[in-house]
Design a protein around this motif. Structure first.
Motif, PDB file in Angstrom:
ATOM      1  N   ALA A  34     -69.759-101.858  60.809  1.00  0.00           N
ATOM      2  CA  ALA A  34     -70.842-101.505  59.898  1.00  0.00           C
ATOM      3  C   ALA A  34     -70.724-100.093  59.362  1.00  0.00           C
ATOM      4  N   ASP A  35     -70.197 -99.180  60.177  1.00  0.00           N
ATOM      5  CA  ASP A  35     -70.098 -97.796  59.730  1.00  0.00           C
ATOM      6  C   ASP A  35     -68.660 -97.388  59.430  1.00  0.00           C
ATOM      7  N   ARG A  36     -67.751 -98.364  59.346  1.00  0.00           N
ATOM      8  CA  ARG A  36     -66.357 -98.078  59.055  1.00  0.00           C
ATOM      9  C   ARG A  36     -65.973 -98.734  57.734  1.00  0.00           C
ATOM     10  N   VAL A  37     -65.245 -97.984  56.945  1.00  0.00           N
ATOM     11  CA  VAL A  37     -64.858 -98.446  55.620  1.00  0.00           C
ATOM     12  C   VAL A  37     -63.583 -99.283  55.703  1.00  0.00           C
ATOM     13  N   THR A  38     -63.467-100.291  54.848  1.00  0.00           N
ATOM     14  CA  THR A  38     -62.201-100.988  54.656  1.00  0.00           C
ATOM     15  C   THR A  38     -61.541-100.427  53.408  1.00  0.00           C
ATOM     16  N   LEU A  39     -60.358 -99.873  53.572  1.00  0.00           N
ATOM     17  CA  LEU A  39     -59.579 -99.383  52.441  1.00  0.00           C
ATOM     18  C   LEU A  39     -58.746-100.531  51.894  1.00  0.00           C
ATOM     19  N   VAL A  40     -58.899-100.813  50.614  1.00  0.00           N
ATOM     20  CA  VAL A  40     -58.132-101.867  49.954  1.00  0.00           C
ATOM     21  C   VAL A  40     -57.083-101.180  49.073  1.00  0.00           C
ATOM     22  N   VAL A  41     -55.869-101.097  49.603  1.00  0.00           N
ATOM     23  CA  VAL A  41     -54.784-100.452  48.851  1.00  0.00           C
ATOM     24  C   VAL A  41     -54.279-101.438  47.803  1.00  0.00           C
ATOM     25  N   GLY A  42     -54.306-100.990  46.551  1.00  0.00           N
ATOM     26  CA  GLY A  42     -54.052-101.910  45.458  1.00  0.00           C
ATOM     27  C   GLY A  42     -55.322-102.668  45.100  1.00  0.00           C
ATOM     28  N   GLY A  43     -56.448-101.991  45.233  1.00  0.00           N
ATOM     29  CA  GLY A  43     -57.747-102.643  45.078  1.00  0.00           C
ATOM     30  C   GLY A  43     -58.119-103.036  43.666  1.00  0.00           C
ATOM     31  N   ARG A  63     -63.474 -99.138  50.096  1.00  0.00           N
ATOM     32  CA  ARG A  63     -62.932 -98.070  49.253  1.00  0.00           C
ATOM     33  C   ARG A  63     -61.698 -98.610  48.542  1.00  0.00           C
ATOM     34  N   ILE A  64     -61.626 -98.380  47.254  1.00  0.00           N
ATOM     35  CA  ILE A  64     -60.496 -98.845  46.457  1.00  0.00           C
ATOM     36  C   ILE A  64     -59.381 -97.806  46.524  1.00  0.00           C
ATOM     37  N   GLY A  65     -58.217 -98.225  47.003  1.00  0.00           N
ATOM     38  CA  GLY A  65     -57.059 -97.346  47.053  1.00  0.00           C
ATOM     39  C   GLY A  65     -56.195 -97.551  45.826  1.00  0.00           C
ATOM     40  N   SER A  66     -56.324 -96.653  44.859  1.00  0.00           N
ATOM     41  CA  SER A  66     -55.542 -96.734  43.629  1.00  0.00           C
ATOM     42  C   SER A  66     -55.478 -95.352  42.996  1.00  0.00           C
ATOM     43  N   ARG A  70     -61.569 -93.085  43.875  1.00  0.00           N
ATOM     44  CA  ARG A  70     -62.224 -91.842  44.261  1.00  0.00           C
ATOM     45  C   ARG A  70     -62.363 -91.802  45.785  1.00  0.00           C
ATOM     46  N   PRO A  71     -61.558 -91.041  46.505  1.00  0.00           N
ATOM     47  CA  PRO A  71     -60.474 -90.183  46.015  1.00  0.00           C
ATOM     48  C   PRO A  71     -59.263 -91.018  45.591  1.00  0.00           C
ATOM     49  N   PRO A  72     -58.360 -90.459  44.780  1.00  0.00           N
ATOM     50  CA  PRO A  72     -57.195 -91.227  44.346  1.00  0.00           C
ATOM     51  C   PRO A  72     -56.234 -91.497  45.497  1.00  0.00           C
ATOM     52  N   PHE A  73     -55.560 -92.630  45.430  1.00  0.00           N
ATOM     53  CA  PHE A  73     -54.508 -92.975  46.379  1.00  0.00           C
ATOM     54  C   PHE A  73     -53.228 -93.175  45.574  1.00  0.00           C
ATOM     55  N   VAL A  74     -52.200 -92.412  45.923  1.00  0.00           N
ATOM     56  CA  VAL A  74     -50.929 -92.480  45.204  1.00  0.00           C
ATOM     57  C   VAL A  74     -49.813 -92.624  46.230  1.00  0.00           C
ATOM     58  N   TRP A  75     -49.068 -93.720  46.156  1.00  0.00           N
ATOM     59  CA  TRP A  75     -48.008 -93.950  47.129  1.00  0.00           C
ATOM     60  C   TRP A  75     -47.004 -92.806  47.156  1.00  0.00           C
ATOM     61  N   GLU A  76     -46.681 -92.277  45.989  1.00  0.00           N
ATOM     62  CA  GLU A  76     -45.653 -91.244  45.909  1.00  0.00           C
ATOM     63  C   GLU A  76     -46.152 -89.868  46.344  1.00  0.00           C
TER      64      GLU A  76
END
Length: 302
Positions: A34-43, A63-66, A70-76
């Motif tokens: 309930a208090d933990r976020v799921t990060l979806v990489v490539g969301g 949280r959308i990982g892309s 927000r915040p941005p997720f960048v593989w490189e």
């Protein structure tokens, strides 16, 4: 699509760090999550978007990982990973353009180690059927010590309306160097349903699910289903590999995708897989149903 997306219009609130949380009944959440976020990489991608919608509909923070997240997720840029992982308990992990390409295993392995060090407990990894490089990537994630579920898929049905073949279907001609090869195209909605089950139910920990649709189709068969769905002719035209490479360059897509055609034409995935039934207790969705529903919602109208 009609498999689980009917709730994605539920009221939501944007938390200050870019996390999205449903305004639904908090009592429906798993107390441990309930208090933990799921990060979806490539969301924002084909499966990630669907996973995020389903989790949000359940009242679970996402949280959308892309690059645009927000915040941005960048593989490189590994320096972006820490902020994206802040407060995260589980990750749906995809790698663009494909988990089997050179360098992918090193990148996802480094990310998985970072995630584990930040307290991530569970990872659901989208992998590839029949790809040795993808197996190497799976091993790198497994070595991080997280609770891992692997979903191995190959060609998505949604490639015909959201991906590589969308313009071709719109034009009426699909030109590929695939010959008469067959593929059990899998629906991205089925992948998302399996992923959400694995993210929220302990019984999937340690499992590897190979997923496919319920029938083998050639690209000519797929074109025939699309023809019936759209009410206009969609043709499959065998093309040369050189012509396909040229098309990839013109579209700005990586030439590594030519290797995926090789996975199709050598027959290694020309058999059905039963991961959808194993994970969900129901059969996978047929390509003809996908084509009909996509046409009905105007997927190829411009």
């Amino acid at each position: 699509m009609n498999t689980g997306n009917s709730h994605h219009h539920a009221a939501t609130q944007h938390l200050g760090d870019g996390t999205i949380q449903s305004a639904g009944d908090a009592a429906t959440r798993n107390p441990a999550d309930a208090d933990r976020v799921t990060l979806v990489v490539g969301g924002t991608g084909k499966t990630g978007r669907r996973v995020a919608e389903r989790l949000t509909a359940r009242g679970l923070p996402v949280r959308i990982g892309s690059r645009s997240g927000r915040p941005p997720f960048v593989w490189e840029s590994p320096r972006t990973w820490d902020a994206a992982l802040d407060g995260v308990g589980a990750v749906y992990l995809t790698y663009y353009p494909d988990l089997g390409i050179p360098g992918a295993a090193e990148a996802v392995g480094a990310f998985a180690r970072t995630a584990a060090a930040r307290g991530v407990r569970r990872v659901v990894l989208l992998s590839g059927r029949g790809e040795e490089g993808a197996r190497h990537s799976e091993d790198k994630v497994r070595e991080s010590g997280v609770e891992l579920t692997v979903i191995r898929a190959s060609w998505f049905a949604q490639n015909f309306d959201e991906g590589l073949f969308a313009d071709a279907v719109h034009s009426g001609e699909i030109a590929l160097p695939a010959g008469d090869a067959v593929e059990p195209f899998v629906d991205a909605d089925d992948i998302a349903d399996v992923a959400v089950a694995a993210l929220t139910e302990d019984r999937h920990i340690g499992r590897t699910y190979e997923v496919s649709g319920p029938r083998l189709l050639s690209f000519a068969d797929a074109a025939a289903d699309l023809t019936r769905a759209l009410g206009r002719e969609i043709r499959y035209v065998p093309a040369t590999m050189d012509a396909f490479r040229t098309a990839l360059i013109e579209e700005g897509l990586p030439l590594d995708l030519t290797e995926l055609i090789g996975l199709l034409t050598d027959g290694r995935n020309a058999h059905l897989a039963h991961g959808v039934q194993e994970a969900l207790g129901r059969p996978p969705r047929d390509f003809a149903d996908y084509a009909r529903d996509a046409a009905a919602r105007g997927a190829w109208k411009r």
